[in-house]
Structure formats: structure tokens, C-alpha cells
Design an enzyme around this catalytic site. Structure first.
Site, PDB file in Angstrom:
ATOM      1  N   GLU A 248       6.691  21.520  16.294  1.00  0.00           N
ATOM      2  CA  GLU A 248       5.741  21.632  15.185  1.00  0.00           C
ATOM      3  C   GLU A 248       4.678  22.657  15.530  1.00  0.00           C
ATOM      4  OE1 GLU A 248       2.162  21.531  13.238  1.00  0.00           O
ATOM      5  OE2 GLU A 248       2.281  20.651  15.221  1.00  0.00           O
TER       6      GLU A 248
ATOM      7  N   HIS B  51       5.240  17.507   6.257  1.00  0.00           N
ATOM      8  CA  HIS B  51       4.478  16.304   5.930  1.00  0.00           C
ATOM      9  C   HIS B  51       3.557  16.521   4.739  1.00  0.00           C
ATOM     10  CE1 HIS B  51       5.775  15.723  10.102  1.00  0.00           C
ATOM     11  NE2 HIS B  51       5.829  14.454   9.789  1.00  0.00           N
TER      12      HIS B  51
ATOM     13  N   LEU C 289       0.828  -1.201   0.000  1.00  0.00           N
ATOM     14  CA  LEU C 289       0.000   0.000   0.000  1.00  0.00           C
ATOM     15  C   LEU C 289       0.866   1.257   0.000  1.00  0.00           C
ATOM     16  CD1 LEU C 289      -2.852   1.188   0.109  1.00  0.00           C
ATOM     17  CD2 LEU C 289      -2.671   1.191   2.602  1.00  0.00           C
TER      18      LEU C 289
END
Length: 771
Positions: free
Chosen positions: A680, A709, A17
């Protein structure tokens, strides 16, 4: 007696996947080709569970990216910024789905991804639902029904799995003020009921609704919401059997709420909350009801072989009170958090037969569940399978591989002074300003640069023997020097060597530490297509020799600018490994902390003046119940301080954390006493800085100014706006400029473009402030 599984790894035994998704994102395969790979994985998973003898096999536990994001699409919780992608065509659903997860920047579109954070106390990341006041929900995606139908046509009646409505709401975030997301339950439930009615009409007999919020500290309002939700579901679909699954902890004060819910079965995790079993079996309301109890005896989050005797004692206890027809045998949680199949570990030089015999991966855990179901109603003490299991358990317990007296003695000898830097931060900051001579708003990156196919191939060829050590190191040095020249040209202030020699930020260190062992195919999903292969800590940990000094010293020798030494901290190494369960986690962490301390001291001796000790997992290791926080935070912070406190005051210690909510633990973050913390903040638009501002955090901070990301490249204006926000709550002399995480998973073109914009924004801010 029934057996069930709560969920199964979805990336495929060979990470099919992951590869298919990344090919689809790159435009190399079509939507249909991606969906075909997904369908093949689902069918193999169902067949594997059927062949293992599992009675209640889950569906809808599969996801192309994230199961919480699937839930948001199911109920139409699509943030307004993505509405331009909704056109009513089913073949556009996938485009919308991945845009919500990853953002989109093409054809005039520039939409930021949804926020991402950790799923309870795991290393799995989910996409955070976004809610507005009076939000309306409507059924959008039919994924859960389509996957049930797919299995049914293959001859398997599955147990569809959904994130429960209350856990779904509590996992989200209010995007405007003036309401609490739990208020949206009445708007949300009709969609859940519609989906469940559809499943029932299609032939579903059982449905699993995951409500792990039941192991958290809940308000009375939230407890009432759980009871109300399931009363309404029961009234709407009385014939459908509802199993509510809790996991990752004990029910504690939520026991009555769980027992009184209008459901047919309750699942409990007794690997992390064993006290729930005795409490339920002593509860008159549950005992006198007809509800089934699913007992999670097989650890879904670790790789150690189940101790059949221990598990059978628990199961017999349940059977004695409830009768065998009311007991279900299960893993503690979804097996999403376990590697796929131990049988794929064929290289005895990587994983020795002795240690392999102590392990069980997801496929083997299915066998353990089925075996425990059989043994629980037989005379198991004479069973050959039981005896083999107990021999393996005893072999591990008594093995000389595990225990090192000198390591244990060193931990016992730790002194209070070992946790303390020589001077307070204010004094250290003055010394570092003089020593390091950094400008206002210094810029840096978090450590890693893109791992290209060529770099990965270098490591692969070295392992295969197709490349000599000298040839490999020569090529890695070329990559390091090239990255240094590029950073210098760009104008970054504190450079990194790029970590081209590293496979993973934890695995790399584990390979150099004793007490660790590795797998070839022990992959687990971290987020989206990102998979990690956690090391296994099986015994006492120590550092036989330096791990990073050679590469860091080489990099520093090849640049006149500062180059950071890059290390992973002890708590993160612990959290992102499969950890031994035969001693307290604190003891293992302190062993790792001493090993990292030795490395930090050696880096300083080699002339490295800035050393980063990454601790992104401090927050995720936080116990789910606040009553247990103080003890954990004390030893977790101490472990970091132990690793960092051996250097001189002029040496600047950095740490990095990502995708964490800091409000409740900001005092402990400050107690770590890192000179600089990078965090972050980009996906949350600097929301996380509020905690640091309210606390008046004293040390230096680098709030991530762009989201690594997502493949989108932030503009100079966008980064400048974030920096201006940060400057309102952080003193100028304490503000750093950096991305929000390492750049290993990104491509070079987007990395170069994003960092150029970041440096331009930093220069503009510096000019504006100094003018």
C-alpha cells in the site's frame, strides 16, 4: 473495590452499525435514521454493562467509524483539503467526518481520504491524524459530551473515554518538515481541558484517558510531555477523577513516568505485561500515594475463558499491598477487539459444546470481571462459580482435541534448507523473465474482486442446503470465467480468479485446516464498517487436503494468460485468528507454514507459475518494544520462507502487505525473499517507497497506485504521477502496477473504472520508457 470496562464492541450484536453506515453511504437511509441505529447500540451496550455489574461504564467508546478520527474532529484537526466541507452547520458534520475517513468524489469535489494504519499491534485500523507546523486546535465536535448526556438521561453516569493527548499526537503524522508533532501539545491541551471541564460540569466523576503510548519506547521528551500534560489537566480540573489507561504491553522503563503522573488511577494490562504489576507494587511512590490501580486481568483481545485462579492470585497480590479500596478489576484493554456475545453461538455443528465451554466473548468477559471482583474479597476456593471455571480450564488443558504428535514431530524436523530457495533472486529473476514473458511494468490485482450480493447469496444457499454442491460450483465457475474474460479484455498481464468462493482471506483457509474452529457471529471491527470473523486456533494445525488447487487450476485452464494462485501466509493467518495461548506463537505459525508449503507445492504441480502468499500482518505482529523485534522477525520471516521455499526457481512468488510502516523492518522484508512484493502506498502518496529506496531493495515491487478503501475513482493522470514517483526510486525492470489491496469490498462500477485508468496509466508509462 471497583470494577470497570475500558470499551465495548460498537458495531452491534448483529452488525447493525455496519449495515446502517453502508445504507447511509448508498443514500438508502437518512442521517437521522443512521444516528438512531447508533443511539440504540449505545443504549444496549450501557444496559448490558450495567446489568453485568460493572461500576465504571464507558461512554464515547462508541464510534461511527473510528475513535481516533473522532478525536481529530473533537479538537478540530481537520486537514486543509477538507475545509470546503466545513460550513458551521451541525448537520454537515457527518458529511465531513465520513469524507475524512473515506474520501469524497462527487458534485465537482475530489478529495482524498486520510491515511489509515493499524492501531498498535492489533488488526484494528485507525485514521491517522495529520499535523502541520504550529497547528492550531479548537473544539469542533461535541460528541463526547453529547454521549455522556445521553447516558445520564438514561440514568447511567458513565466514565467518558478519550484518546489521551500524548497518544493522540504520537499516533499522527507530520505533513510538513521542520517540527515534531509532540511540539503541538501546548496548542492541543487547552482543547482537552475545555472538553474535560465541560464533562465535569455535566456531572462526570471519572474520565478515562487512553495512553497506550506508555507501553512503547518513549524519548525523554515524550515522557516529560506525559507528565506535563496531566499536571496541567490536574491543575485545571482538580475535582475530576482521571484514570489513565495503558494496554497491549508492559510499562518497563516508563514505569516512573506513569507512577509520577498527576492522576487518580492507573490501568495496566497484565495479560500482555504481567511484570508491570510486581513493579508497581514494589514502587514506594505509588504504594504510598492514594492512586488506584486498575488491574487488567481479563484478556480483551482473545476469546479464551479467564483462569480465575490465576487472576485471583494477581488481584490478591494487589490487595495485599494496596488494600481492596485501591484496586479496580478490569479487562486488559477495550473489548472492541472481542466478539460480542458467545450466547449467540447456537449451532453445535459449527462450535461444539466442548470447545464453546473454553470461550468467553465481550459480554461474558463483563461477567468475568464482575465475578472476579466478588471472589477477590471472599473465600473463593469453595465458591461454586470458581469450581466450574476451574473444571473448564482443566478440560481444555487436558483435551485430546488439541495435541497431534505427528504435527509436532514435523515441526521439530524442519531443516535449515527448508527455508531456502534454490538460487538467489538475481538468478531467479532471469529465469522468470524467460519463463513468464511479462512486459515492462506488468499489471495485476491483489486477488479478490467485488463480492456482490449474488455471490454471497450463493454461499448462503449452499450452507442452508438450498443449493447443491454441483450447482454452487457451476455458478462459481461462471463468475471466474466472466472475470477472466473481463481482465483479458482490459489488458491485465497477470490475472486472478477473483476468489468468489471465499468468505474471508483467513477464514477460508481455516475452514480447510485442522486445529481451527469457527463461529457464526464472532464478528470484530477491522475498520469503519468492515468486520471480520476471525477463526479460532484451538489445537495443532495441519492440512488434510488441498485447499485452493481446484479453483486455481480451473482458472488457469480457462485463460492463455498467467493466473496467480492466491494464498494467505502463515503469520497473517496467525495474527488474524484468535490464537491458542498454551504454546508459543512461533510453534503455531510454523505448523501453519508447513500447511501452506504443502499447498504451494501442489499449486506448482497443477501448473500455476505465479503464486501469491499474502502477509499483510507481518508488520502488525511486530512487538511494541524494539528489544523484542529481532526474535519475532526471525521466526516470522522464517515462517514465510518455510511456506514459499519448496518450489522451483522459475515459479514466481509474490507477497502482499498493506497499511504498514516498513522503515524499521525493511531488512526483514527483504529477507522474506519474495520475488515480488505488492504494498500500500497510495494514501501516503508513495512515502512508503522511501524505505525501499534507501535500503536499495533488490527484488520487484508493486506499489499500490490507488486506494481501494475509498470509493473514489483515481484519474489516469493521478495514477501516472504516482508511477512516475515510483520510477524515481525503483528500477523499471522491477516495477509492477497494481491497486493497493484486494477489491472484495468495492462495487463493480468503481472497480472497473479504476482498473481501466490503472491499465491506461501503465501503458502510457511503458510507451514513454520504451520510446
Amino acid at each position: 473495590m471497583l470494577s470497570q470496562n475500558l470499551g465495548y464492541p460498537r458495531v452491534g450484536s448483529q452488525r447493525e452499525l455496519k449495515k446502517a453506515c453502508e445504507q447511509f453511504w448508498a443514500g438508502k437511509i437518512t442521517r437521522d435514521e443512521l444516528q438512531n441505529v447508533a443511539r440504540q447500540i449505545r443504549h444496549r451496550n450501557w444496559e448490558t454493562q450495567k446489568n453485568a455489574g460493572i461500576d465504571l461504564i464507558p461512554s464515547n467508546d462508541f464510534s461511527l467509524y473510528d475513535h481516533v478520527l473522532d478525536s481529530s474532529l473533537m479538537v478540530g484537526a481537520i486537514p486543509a483539503r477538507f475545509h470546503s466541507l466545513i460550513d458551521g452547520k451541525s448537520n454537515k458534520e457527518l458529511e465531513l467526518y465520513f469524507a475524512m475517513a473515506r474520501g469524497v468524489q462527487r458534485d465537482g469535489l475530489d478529495i482524498k481520504a486520510m491515511e489509515m494504519t493499524k492501531w498498535f499491534d492489533t488488526n484494528y485500523h485507525y485514521i491517522v491524524p495529520e499535523f502541520v507546523k504550529n497547528q492550531k486546535f479548537s473544539r469542533y465536535s461535541d460528541k463526547v459530551a453529547l454521549e455522556f448526556e445521553d447516558a445520564r438521561q438514561a440514568g447511567i453516569i458513565t466514565k467518558p473515554v478519550l484518546v489521551g493527548p500524548v497518544t493522540y499526537l504520537l499516533s499522527g503524522k507530520e505533513k510538513e518538515e521542520g517540527f515534531h508533532r509532540i511540539e503541538l501539545l501546548d496548542n492541543l491541551l487547552p482543547v482537552y481541558i475545555e472538553v474535560l471541564k465541560d464533562l465535569y460540569a455535566r456531572g462526570a466523576q471519572w474520565v478515562q484517558l487512553d495512553e497506550p503510548c506508555l507501553v512503547l519506547d518513549l524519548t525523554d521528551r515524550e515522557k516529560l510531555a506525559l507528565q506535563s500534560a496531566y499536571a496541567q489537566i490536574r491543575e485545571a480540573i482538580p475535582g475530576l477523577k482521571i484514570l489513565v489507561a495503558t494496554y497491549f504491553g508492559a510499562l518497563e522503563d516508563n514505569l516512573e513516568t506513569a507512577v509520577e503522573m498527576s492522576i487518580d488511577a492507573l490501568h495496566i494490562d497484565i495479560t500482555r505485561g504481567v511484570e508491570s504489576l510486581a513493579a508497581i507494587l514494589a514502587n514506594p511512590g505509588f504504594v504510598s500515594s492514594s492512586k488506584k490501580l486498575s488491574v487488567g486481568v481479563v484478556d480483551g483481545r482473545n476469546i479464551w475463558k479467564n483462569d480465575y485462579k490465576k487472576s485471583l492470585d494477581y488481584l490478591r497480590e494487589a490487595i495485599a499491598v494496596l488494600g481492596e479500596k485501591r484496586v479496580i478489576v478490569a479487562p486488559s484493554s477495550s473489548l472492541l477487539h472481542s466478539p460480542h456475545d458467545l450466547d449467540q453461538e447456537k449451532n453445535e455443528n459449527v462450535l461444539t459444546p466442548q470447545i464453546k465451554n473454553w470461550m468467553a466473548f465481550a459480554k461474558q468477559k463483563l461477567g468475568e470481571v464482575s465475578t472476579l471482583k466478588k471472589l477477590a474479597i471472599t473465600n473463593w476456593t469453595e465458591d461454586a462459580t470458581f469450581k466450574v471455571n476451574q473444571e473448564a480450564i482443566e478440560s481444555r488443558r487436558s483435551s485430546e482435541l488439541i495435541h497431534k504428535p505427528l504435527v509436532k514431530k514435523r515441526v521439530e524436523g524442519i531443516k535449515m534448507s527448508d527455508f531456502e530457495r534454490q538460487a538467489r533472486f538475481a538468478e531467479r529473476q532471469k529465469l522468470q523473465l524467460e519463463k513468464l514473458k511479462l512486459p515492462l511494468f506488468p499489471s495485476t490485482t491483489i486477488g479478490s474482486f467485488p463480492q456482490t450480493d449474488e455471490v454471497r447469496q450463493l454461499r448462503a444457499n449452499l450452507k442452508k442446503g438450498n443449493l447443491s454442491v454441483d450447482e454452487y460450483e457451476s455458478r462459481i465457475k461462471e463468475e471466474i470465467v466472466s472475470s477472466l474474460r473481463w481482465q483479458e479484455e482490459l489488458g491485465i498481464d497477470v490475472l486472478v480468479h477473483g476468489e468468489f468462493e471465499r468468505n474471508d482471506m483467513v477464514e477460508y483457509f481455516g475452514e480447510s485446516l485442522s486445529g481451527f474452529v469457527f463461529t457464526q457471529n464472532g464478528w470484530v471491527q477491522s475498520y469503519g464498517s468492515r468486520c471480520v470473523k476471525p477463526p479460532v486456533i484451538y489445537g495443532d494445525v495441519e492440512r488434510p487436503e488441498a485447499m485452493t488447487v481446484k479453483w486455481s487450476a480451473f482458472a488457469q485452464a480457462n485463460s492463455a494468460k498467467l493466473v496467480k494462485g492466491m494464498l494467505t501466509g502463515p503469520v497473517t493467518i496467525l495474527q488474524w485468528s484468535f490464537v491458542r495461548d498454551d504454546q508459543p506463537r512461533k510453534d503455531t505459525t510454523f505448523q501453519i507454514g508447513l500447511a501452506i508449503r504443502d499447498e504451494v507445492i501442489d499449486l506448482e504441480k497443477a501448473g500455476i507459475k505465479v503464486i501469491q502468499i499474502d502477509e499483510p500482518a507481518i508488520r502488525e505482529g511486530l512487538p511494541l518494544r524494539k528489544s523484542a523485534w529481532a526474535d519475532y522477525l526471525k521466526w516470522a520471516v522464517d515462517a514465510f520462507r518455510l511456506s514459499a521455499a519448496g518450489v522451483a526457481d522459475q515459479t514466481q512468488i509474490h507477497t502482499h502487505m498493506c497499511y504498514s510502516e516498513f522503515n524499521d523492518i525493511i531488512g526483514s522484508i527483504a529477507a522474506m525473499d519474495a520475488d515480488v512484493i505488492t504494498i500500500e502506498t497510495s494514501r501516503s502518496q508513495m512515502e512508503l517507497l522511501d524505505a525501499f529506496a534507501d535500503f536499495n531493495y533488490p527484488n520487484e515491487i508493486g506499489p499500490g497506485v490507488y486506494d481501494i478503501h475509498s470509493p473514489r475513482v483515481p484519474t489516469v493522470e493521478e495514477i501516472s504521477q504516482l508511477l512516475e514517483k515510483a520510477l524515481k526510486v525503483i528500477p523499471a525492470m522491477n516495477l509492477w502496477v497494481n491497486p493497493d489491496c484486494g477489491l472484495k469490498t468495492r462495487k463493480w462500477p468503481e472497480t472497473e473504472a479504476a482498473l481501466r485508468n490503472m491499465i491506461s496509466a501503465a501503458k502510457l508509462l511503458r510507451e514513454a520508457v520504451e520510446a
